[in-house]
Design a protein around this motif. Structure first.
Motif, mmCIF file in Angstrom:
data_model
loop_
_atom_site.group_PDB
_atom_site.id
_atom_site.type_symbol
_atom_site.label_atom_id
_atom_site.label_comp_id
_atom_site.label_asym_id
_atom_site.label_seq_id
_atom_site.Cartn_x
_atom_site.Cartn_y
_atom_site.Cartn_z
ATOM 1 N N LYS A 23 6.481 -7.674 51.204
ATOM 2 C CA LYS A 23 6.764 -6.392 50.575
ATOM 3 C C LYS A 23 8.283 -6.142 50.562
ATOM 4 N N GLU B 38 10.851 -5.877 47.376
ATOM 5 C CA GLU B 38 11.713 -4.708 47.221
ATOM 6 C C GLU B 38 13.168 -5.157 47.033
ATOM 7 N N ARG C 111 15.703 -4.651 43.886
ATOM 8 C CA ARG C 111 16.985 -4.024 44.115
ATOM 9 C C ARG C 111 18.133 -4.858 43.555
#
Lengths: 334, 308
Positions: free
Chosen positions: B123, B127, B131
């Motif tokens: 996860k 992310e 980003r």
């Protein structure tokens, strides 16, 4: 890898194999024809005095030895094309059968030695490199250099003296117990007979594998990506498993597959010392007694075997190493 | 808050030349540095001035024949090798300079997940990929399939997922186009704004001045001056040390004006009582040749020079 690329690769390999086999048979045949061994004399052996010149000529004519070498080679090659390897002069059996029987002895012996030297060598080399400069590293290197400079036949004799003669734990020779009916021979018997030759054959192989593995792993450990991995907190076994093993496994596997040729050479000596009825021993017999059909058959067979090993190494790289895989998966094109 | 403090740090190597002759070289001889949380500190110097060694010394990944003198404190505590081993990847992370720092046989997603300190690495990795504008399929790519820009993002993502308080970037912008430099510097600024301390090791004074808060100038293994990045302006009137000023004035944007003295790189091997730069500094006095200058506090920084 797409089908056309794959097919092209296979065809290239086949052409290479065919030319290799042709070259090997021509060279072997030429060497045998120049060799001073007279097959007839080698065949008759001690009864030479009782056999007259006429009879000898008859034997030679029976084997076709009265014809010029080129003609004999062409006849042999023609028969090979039809799948006929001829009959062994010394065993008086079809060459294919002689090789077939002995192949299993040699295969089990070489497979055992190959696995043992591969596994122990890899483990020892990895342990040495991970402890570079330490006591363990130095002792492993010392043992390896000692083993590397030990001739395998001498090591074989040493093993025979210790385990067969002094301790009496293991049989001194042959592939199966002598004087036991074939149906009473167990797998355990066969393994007991294989242990010493396999040990002799693998021990000298261990050092090469270990030293290569050590060097390769040291190169890997000196790389930027190991420095970065360490900076990310990886160390010890985790570092080895994540990056070390991954980066030395492929070269180690290909080296191991390519070492089959050396293994074949070693097997000739080991089988001779332990009178183990494998291909190596048959090769020595065929060579010493001028058994041309058997020798040619053995040479072709071992060429095929070694070629298969090298090809396996090559294919393995193409299948496993992402950098060698085809470009259709390369996403840089996107 | 003071995250890292290096005091009088020196790094020397012992090597054998010939059979028994030992030679000690000291590429880093006097390095002082303070890193604050929420700030980007750039260490600027020519190549060979010992900058990268500083990064390795903080992380404790110097070669075995290296000897470290002086002290490094992390959050007030002296960094011992054991403590460094515990902090590596946890509290302190390296952002290396090129794709060769990625394992060539490991998928990039896995490499990022290895750096993640989280109960759900996948996860966190996804992310980080979002980003740093990395496509989902980059996860499955091997380093040889990455472009230089993607590789840099991967390494920035690794630093991000580690959650480390101190981020050390070793030459993150060499040979990059201006917009890439700006993007890279923006990543570090974001991390600093979140309260991380960023140590930027570079030879590119220009990008350091625009991107960093504080700048430490290095030459000959010494930090010669420590000052706010904003002091690099105009003709360098606010710069105290002659070497820093020469470095600033020699930039293309500052008319290439030739430095007042030709500060050649001073060999790290030569040992003398005085300032190692004395031989090529126009301002050098007799005192400079005899006495090594100490750190002198000046406005918002310090300088190591007798003459300024």
């Amino acid at each position: 890898m797409g089908a056309p690329g794959w097919l092209k690769y296979a065809c290239g390999k086949l052409i290479r194999l065919a030319s290799l086999l042709a070259a090997v048979s021509i060279i072997t045949f030429a060497l045998i024809s120049w060799s001073p061994i007279d097959p007839v004399q080698a065949y008759i052996g001690a009864d030479m005095m009782k056999v007259g010149a006429e009879q000898r000529e008859e034997i030679a004519a029976y084997w076709g030895l009265d014809q010029p070498p080129v003609e004999r080679f062409l006849r042999w090659a023609g028969a090979i094309m039809q799948g006929d390897f001829g009959n062994s002069m010394i065993y008086r059996e079809p060459v294919v059968e002689v090789i077939g029987q002995r192949f299993w002895y040699s295969l089990t012996l070489m497979a055992a030695a190959w696995l043992l030297s591969g596994l122990f060598g890899f483990a020892a080399g990895s342990a040495a490199a991970m402890n570079r400069g330490g006591r363990l590293d130095r002792s492993i290197q010392w043992v390896c250099h000692t083993l590397a400079s030990t001739p395998s036949f001498w090591l074989g004799l040493l093993l025979l003296m210790v385990f067969a003669v002094w301790l009496g734990w293991l049989p001194a020779g042959l592939g199966v117990p002598a004087g036991v009916a074939a149906e009473h021979i167990t797998i355990a018997d066969r393994i007991r007979h294989m242990l010493l030759p396999a040990a002799a054959l693998s021990i000298t192989g261990i050092s090469a594998v270990a030293l290569h593995t050590r060097q390769k792993l040291i190169n890997v450990l000196d790389s930027d990506y190991i420095l970065y991995a360490r900076a990310k907190g990886e160390r010890g076994w985790q570092l080895y498993r994540n990056h070390g093993l991954r980066n030395i496994a492929l070269p180690a596997m290909s080296l191991q597959l390519a070492s089959i040729s050396e293994l074949f050479g070693g097997a000739v000596l080991a089988e001779q010392v332990f009178t183990y009825p494998g291909l190596g021993q048959a090769t020595v017999q065929a060579g010493l007694r001028g058994d041309v059909p058997l020798l040619m058959g053995l040479v072709l067979f071992s060429t095929l075997f070694v070629f298969a090993g090298n090809t396996a190494a090559d294919v393995l790289y193409r299948l496993v190493d992402p950098r060698m895989r085809g470009y259709e998966h390369d996403s840089r094109i996107v | 808050m003071n995250i890292l403090q290096a005091e009088n740090l020196s790094i020397s190597f012992t090597r054998y030349t010939g059979w028994l002759r030992r030679e000690v070289i000291m590429p880093v001889r006097q390095l002082d540095l303070t890193l604050e949380a929420g700030e980007i500190t750039a260490v600027v110097g020519a190549s060979g001035s010992g900058k990268s060694l500083l990064a390795h010394a903080i992380l404790g990944i110097l070669p075995v024949n290296a000897k470290v003198g002086g002290s490094i404190r992390y959050r007030g505590e002296i960094l011992t090798p054991a403590k460094q081993a515990r902090l590596r990847g946890e509290d302190i992370i390296l952002v290396p300079q090129s794709v060769t720092y990625l394992d060539p046989l490991m998928r990039s997603g896995t490499q990022v997940r290895l750096a993640a300190r989280s109960s759900d690495p996948l996860k966190l990795q996804r992310e980080a990929f979002r980003r740093y504008r990395l496509e989902r399929e980059v996860e499955l790519m091997y380093p040889h399939q990455l472009s230089g820009g993607m590789a840099r993002r991967i390494m920035a993502a690794s630093a991000f997922v580690s959650g480390a308080r101190l981020i050390i970037a070793d030459e993150p912008t060499p040979g990059m186009q201006a917009e890439d430099v700006a993007e890279t510097m923006r990543w570090f600024r974001e991390l600093a704004d979140q309260g991380h301390a960023v140590l930027l090791i570079t030879h590119d004074l220009e990008s350091a001045v625009t991107g960093a808060d504080k700048i430490a100038v290095m030459n000959a293994g010494m930090t010669v001056e420590w000052l706010p990045a904003s002091h690099f302006s105009g003709r360098g009137e606010m710069i105290r040390h002659p070497y820093s000023r020469a470095l600033w004035n020699s930039l293309p944007a500052n008319n290439f004006s030739l430095p007042q003295a030709s500060f050649r790189k001073v060999s790290g091997g030569q040992e003398g009582p005085g300032c190692p730069l004395a031989a090529c500094c126009e301002l050098a006095t007799a005192r400079c040749r005899e006495e090594l200058p100490g750190m002198r506090e000046v406005m918002k920084g310090w300088v190591r020079c007798h003459a300024s």
